[in-house]
Design a protein around this motif. Structure first.
Motif, PDB file in Angstrom:
ATOM      1  N   VAL A 339       0.806  -1.220   0.000  1.00  0.00           N
ATOM      2  CA  VAL A 339       0.000   0.000   0.000  1.00  0.00           C
ATOM      3  C   VAL A 339       0.841   1.273   0.000  1.00  0.00           C
ATOM      4  N   ILE A 340       1.769   1.382   0.948  1.00  0.00           N
ATOM      5  CA  ILE A 340       2.502   2.635   1.136  1.00  0.00           C
ATOM      6  C   ILE A 340       3.231   3.109  -0.126  1.00  0.00           C
ATOM      7  N   PRO A 341       3.886   2.243  -0.895  1.00  0.00           N
ATOM      8  CA  PRO A 341       4.569   2.725  -2.112  1.00  0.00           C
ATOM      9  C   PRO A 341       3.621   3.305  -3.158  1.00  0.00           C
ATOM     10  N   LEU A 342       2.306   3.058  -3.022  1.00  0.00           N
ATOM     11  CA  LEU A 342       1.337   3.600  -3.969  1.00  0.00           C
ATOM     12  C   LEU A 342       0.887   5.009  -3.604  1.00  0.00           C
ATOM     13  N   LEU A 343       1.252   5.465  -2.403  1.00  0.00           N
ATOM     14  CA  LEU A 343       0.857   6.808  -1.954  1.00  0.00           C
ATOM     15  C   LEU A 343       1.867   7.819  -2.485  1.00  0.00           C
ATOM     16  N   SER A 344       1.787   8.099  -3.755  1.00  0.00           N
ATOM     17  CA  SER A 344       2.823   8.865  -4.455  1.00  0.00           C
ATOM     18  C   SER A 344       2.960  10.309  -3.974  1.00  0.00           C
ATOM     19  N   SER A 345       1.959  10.838  -3.260  1.00  0.00           N
ATOM     20  CA  SER A 345       2.034  12.216  -2.764  1.00  0.00           C
ATOM     21  C   SER A 345       2.608  12.298  -1.355  1.00  0.00           C
ATOM     22  N   LEU A 346       2.949  11.150  -0.785  1.00  0.00           N
ATOM     23  CA  LEU A 346       3.379  11.108   0.613  1.00  0.00           C
ATOM     24  C   LEU A 346       4.644  11.935   0.837  1.00  0.00           C
ATOM     25  N   GLN A 347       4.598  12.809   1.856  1.00  0.00           N
ATOM     26  CA  GLN A 347       5.737  13.659   2.200  1.00  0.00           C
ATOM     27  C   GLN A 347       6.307  13.334   3.575  1.00  0.00           C
ATOM     28  N   GLU A 348       5.480  12.791   4.473  1.00  0.00           N
ATOM     29  CA  GLU A 348       5.941  12.454   5.818  1.00  0.00           C
ATOM     30  C   GLU A 348       5.439  11.066   6.188  1.00  0.00           C
ATOM     31  N   LEU A 349       6.370  10.217   6.634  1.00  0.00           N
ATOM     32  CA  LEU A 349       6.024   8.855   7.041  1.00  0.00           C
ATOM     33  C   LEU A 349       6.692   8.568   8.380  1.00  0.00           C
ATOM     34  N   ASP A 350       5.865   8.209   9.367  1.00  0.00           N
ATOM     35  CA  ASP A 350       6.387   7.897  10.700  1.00  0.00           C
ATOM     36  C   ASP A 350       5.989   6.470  11.072  1.00  0.00           C
ATOM     37  N   LEU A 351       6.987   5.589  11.125  1.00  0.00           N
ATOM     38  CA  LEU A 351       6.779   4.191  11.505  1.00  0.00           C
ATOM     39  C   LEU A 351       7.512   3.870  12.812  1.00  0.00           C
ATOM     40  N   SER A 352       7.887   4.876  13.550  1.00  0.00           N
ATOM     41  CA  SER A 352       8.724   4.710  14.739  1.00  0.00           C
ATOM     42  C   SER A 352       8.074   3.840  15.811  1.00  0.00           C
TER      43      SER A 352
END
Length: 566
Positions: A339-352
């Protein structure tokens, strides 16, 4: 101020003073004065009767000499209100009255009440973070009909009482233009939310509703769900830190299907469960404008993404996804990899703080290369392993927009930092690099120093290398000798772990030399490093010679904070 007024009076000066309150009122459409009304009446009658020039001059002189009580009263009130705002260190700016965190007293509240009738065009009122507002809000809300153009009302952390909540609910009907309402950090809102929002009508103009940490009940959550279809203009909904609304998520999600304009949805620490992911996923396909999604700190969420994340991929405009501390499982990571690689507009990702990611996120991290707009990537405390770190390092070469990179508390980086730095040298945007408690060794900082020396990482503003106690004095010396290349650096942290302390080596002199060439640096974290007497003297001479504003944070051992002298 009183002395100046006395002097003006003794000099016979009659020109009115111009204050920031006067300037504020110029932008407001006040009711016409008696003089203005009389002038309009004269204009209308001019066609039927034209007085002689002498008579007209006499009338004008009499009008000018005769003070109008209403004007005098208005001027007195304006001057009093100016003094009130000056006392608080605030001022009325255009159509905004911002009194947040002013320590308002009950007497001050009465002053605010007296001020409101003079602000008929007021659009923003912020009295947040004033504890003594609690119990007095009714006196303010009784004047709300006089500021009916109000668009923004912020009452966060005011210790509102049940009576305040009830009074607010009655007053909201008088401000139909309201677009933003913030009641966060008021526990009495919980259990009483219908009293506040029950008069919201279909077609409400409300765009932002923030109810953070309001002790909302499951019944409040169900009420929000029923209310959402009436708020077609809603763009921001923040229900964070209300741990009981997870039980009413069905109602909230059903309501979300009617908020197609929603751009921000925050459900941080709301007691969400595995089932909650499936419920929300069904609503995501209706939120085509969503830009920010925060599901963080819901520890029972882990396992929910295994079969319920397909609709997340439809959020094509999503810019921020926060899933930190969600207890993500191996299967969650597998599902999010699709899913995540398809969110092409993503600017901030927090998986901490998802420690089970460590050995299962290789595919996910390698596919981050498909997010070229990514600016902030937080993967601290994820128990990364060598394979996953290698995949991340390789992917980072394809993230040209990356500005913030946090890899702290991942021990596998120690001795392997070179893998990451080889790819980061292509980064021209990186501003924040956090590598705290990564078990870095002397070789790691030597490689970092070499990269800096060649002109890479030139835009770095914050560099956090704290809690890496294995770096020897030689490593710190090499690093400090090359630190002067980081001209944009504002903050450096090389503090030691709380359980240790060490004497500074000769590298401290190199640090002081480098700092003299860094025009923007203001903070150097050095907790638990101990300065011998000779180095304390060097630091004092540094201050005397350079007169710069740099805080050397030496923690409980020593402290050095030098003000800038102009």
């Amino acid at each position: 101020m009183s002395q100046r007024r006395k002097k003006n009076s003794s000099d016979g000066e009659t020109k009115p003073r111009t204050s920031f309150v006067n300037k504020f009122f110029r932008s407001s459409k006040l009711r016409p004065t008696k003089a203005e009304s009389r002038q309009k009446s004269n204009d209308l009658e001019a066609a039927d009767f034209q007085p002689s020039d002498d008579a007209q001059k006499t009338e004008n002189i009499l009008d000018a000499a005769k003070p109008l009580p209403s004007e005098m009263e208005l001027g007195s009130r304006m001057e009093k209100n100016e003094q009130f705002l000056q006392k608080l260190g605030r001022k009325a700016v255009n159509k905004c009255l911002d009194l947040n965190n002013c320590g308002l007293t009950t007497t001050d509240v009465r002053e605010v009440v007296a001020l409101l009738p003079l602000l008929p065009d007021l659009e923003k009122l912020d009295i947040s973070w004033n504890d003594l507002i609690g119990g007095t809000l009714r006196s303010v809300t009784q004047q709300m009909h006089l500021v009916s153009k109000l668009k923004i009302l912020r009452l966060g952390s005011c210790r509102l009482t049940t009576d305040d909540v009830r009074a607010l609910g009655e007053a909201l009907e008088a401000i139909p233009e309201l677009e933003e309402l913030n009641l966060s950090w008021n526990s009495k809102v919980g259990g009483n939310l219908p009293l506040i929002l029950q008069k919201f009508q279909e077609g409400s103009k409300i765009q932002t509703l923030e109810l953070i940490d309001c002790d909302l009940t499951s019944e409040d959550g169900a009420f929000v769900g029923q209310l959402l279809p009436m708020m077609q203009n809603l763009e921001v909904l923040d229900l964070s830190i209300n741990r009981n609304i997870g039980d009413s998520l069905n109602s909230i999600a059903q309501g979300l299907k009617s908020t197609s304009n929603l751009k921000v949805l925050k459900l941080h620490s709301c007691g969400l469960s595995q089932k909650s992911v499936r419920i929300l996923d069904a609503a995501f396909r209706y939120l085509c404008e969503l830009r920010r999604l925060d599901l963080s700190c819901n520890k029972e969420l882990g396992g929910g993404f295994e079969d319920s994340s397909a609709q997340l991929a439809t959020l094509e405009h999503l810019e921020v996804l926060d899933l930190h501390q969600c207890s993500l499982t191996v299967d969650d990571v597998t599902s999010l990899t699709q899913v995540i690689p398809l969110l092409s507009s993503l600017q901030e990702l927090d998986l901490s703080a998802n420690k089970k990611m460590g050995g299962s996120s290789e595919n996910l991290l390698s596919r981050l290369r498909f997010l070229p707009a990514l600016k902030s990537l937080l993967i601290n405390n994820c128990a990364l392993q060598s394979e996953t770190f290698t995949a991340l390092a390789e992917a980072s070469a394809h993230l040209p927009a990356l500005e913030v990179f946090d890899l702290s508390w991942n021990k596998c980086i120690g001795g392997n930092l070179k893998l990451l730095l080889e790819t980061l040298k292509f980064s021209e945007s990186l501003q924040v690099l956090r590598l705290s408690s990564c078990s870095l060794v002397t070789e790691d900082v030597a490689v970092l120093a070499s990269l800096i020396q060649t002109g890479h990482l030139a835009k770095l503003q914050k560099l956090i290398l704290s809690y890496n106690d294995s770096i020897c004095d030689t490593g710190w010396a090499i690093f400090c000798q090359n630190m002067w290349f980081l001209k944009e650096l504002t903050e450096l942290d090389i503090s030691l772990r709380p359980s240790t302390s060490r004497d500074c080596g000769q590298w401290f002199r190199h640090l002081l030399c480098a700092v003299t060439t860094l025009p923007k640096i203001t903070e150097i974290g050095m907790k638990r490093w101990i300065l011998p007497a000779t180095q304390e003297e060097e630091l004092e001479r540094f201050h005397q010679d350079h007169r710069c504003s740099i805080h050397f944070d030496l923690g409980e051992f020593q402290e050095a904070d030098f003000p800038r002298l102009n």
